[in-house]
Write an enzyme that holds these catalytic residues in place. Structure first.
Site, PDB file in Angstrom:
ATOM      1  CB  THR A   3     -29.527  44.843  29.644  1.00 37.85           C
ATOM      2  OG1 THR A   3     -29.575  45.954  30.541  1.00 37.85           O
ATOM      3  CG2 THR A   3     -30.957  44.508  29.215  1.00 37.85           C
ATOM      4  CB  ILE A  33     -38.326  43.075  36.245  1.00 39.87           C
ATOM      5  CG1 ILE A  33     -39.405  42.129  36.795  1.00 39.87           C
ATOM      6  CG2 ILE A  33     -38.594  44.510  36.697  1.00 39.87           C
ATOM      7  CD1 ILE A  33     -39.477  42.046  38.288  1.00 39.87           C
ATOM      8  CE  LYS A  34     -32.316  47.886  32.205  1.00 38.90           C
ATOM      9  NZ  LYS A  34     -30.916  47.656  31.873  1.00 38.90           N
ATOM     10  CG  LEU A  35     -34.940  42.119  28.854  1.00 36.60           C
ATOM     11  CD1 LEU A  35     -35.081  40.716  28.274  1.00 36.60           C
ATOM     12  CD2 LEU A  35     -34.125  42.987  27.905  1.00 36.60           C
TER      13      LEU A  35
END
Length: 282
Positions: free
Chosen positions: A91, A166-168
């Site tokens: 991440t 989008i992950k964050l």
């Protein structure tokens, strides 16, 4: 042969699953013992990251952050095979993912950022979600192998860094959810309510199931069709704050939400749906 850099809980379980699927895995970790432990599962551990990635066609990465990824990849690159593919599950910032993609491409190395919504057990069971974006030809080349690592591979298109963003965003929601649960438990305690009673409530009434509908309502911007008026939501927030104060309980999220509610009420939106507080985010 594949190499895997970073033998934390996620990386080590990815490796175990890949070995079980018949892959030959070379592994490395800064704390060498974590890599050595995987030799019992069939991996080959190396003390130097250069030796671990030498002759590897695909190199998976699960590290801490942008700086760590940059540092370790730079060291490992001394032994990168020409045309090797680096798949980074860390991440990181979207900016970092974009910069690494450009940098490594200029050096003849394919870099793909593929962050995950997966815990250690998901990695071991090949379940959960993996995100990708960027070079679609590269993604097409590796999607078969990546799909074997996860329950669902989600492709967000050709824009570099989109998967990272989008992950964050997803992680922000998870952090907010946990903080909200913490406030809920603190308020329940202030009322003498046991945690099990809240669990019983949520087993019948699942507020999380309403998230997609709530997001859709916010995105449509129909704040003048309230299901819960902002004035009434602010009244309830006041009751929560008062009860917590009387019991000496600390709330982390509700005070900030109440402040935002007050700002929107001052703007004349008290009779709108309370989700109007998200209007400026659209």
């Amino acid at each position: 042969m594949k190499a895997f850099i970073g033998m934390g809980l996620l990386g080590s379980n990815f490796v175990k699953a890949m070995i079980q699927k018949g892959e030959t895995m070379h592994v490395w970790n800064r704390t060498a013992a974590k890599a050595k432990a995987l030799e019992a599962d069939g991996a080959k551990a190396f003390d130097n990251v250069e030796d671990a990635v030498r002759d590897a066609d695909v190199i998976h990465v699960t590290l801490k952050d942008d700086d760590t990824v940059n540092e370790v990849l730079e060291t490992a690159s001394k032994a990168f095979k020409s045309g090797a593919i680096v798949i980074d599950h860390t991440t990181t910032s979207a900016k970092g993912a974009i910069e690494r993609t450009k940098t490594w491409k200029s050096r003849g190395i394919n870099y793909l950022h593929a962050p995950v919504f997966m815990g250690p057990q998901n990695a071991r069971e090949s379940s959960g979600y993996m995100l990708v974006s960027g070079d679609q030809q590269l993604i097409e080349k590796v999607e078969g192998d990546l799909s074997k690592m996860t329950g669902k591979l989600i492709n967000f298109g050709p824009q570099e860094g989109r998967a990272a963003g989008i992950k964050l965003t997803g992680n922000l929601f998870l952090l907010s959810l946990t903080a909200g649960l913490s406030d809920a438990l603190a308020l329940a305690k202030a009322h003498g309510i046991e945690t099990q009673e809240i669990l019983n409530l949520f087993s019948s009434w699942n507020p999380g199931a309403a998230a997609p509908a709530r997001l859709k309502k916010i995105s449509e911007g129909k704040f003048d069709e309230p299901s819960w008026e902002l004035n009434m939501a602010r009244k309830d927030a006041g009751l929560m704050l008062s009860a917590a104060k009387e019991a000496g309980a600390n709330l982390a999220i509700i005070p900030a939400i109440a402040d935002v509610m007050d700002q929107w009420i001052a703007k004349g939106h008290g009779n709108d749906d309370w989700s109007v507080i998200a209007k400026d985010s659209l």
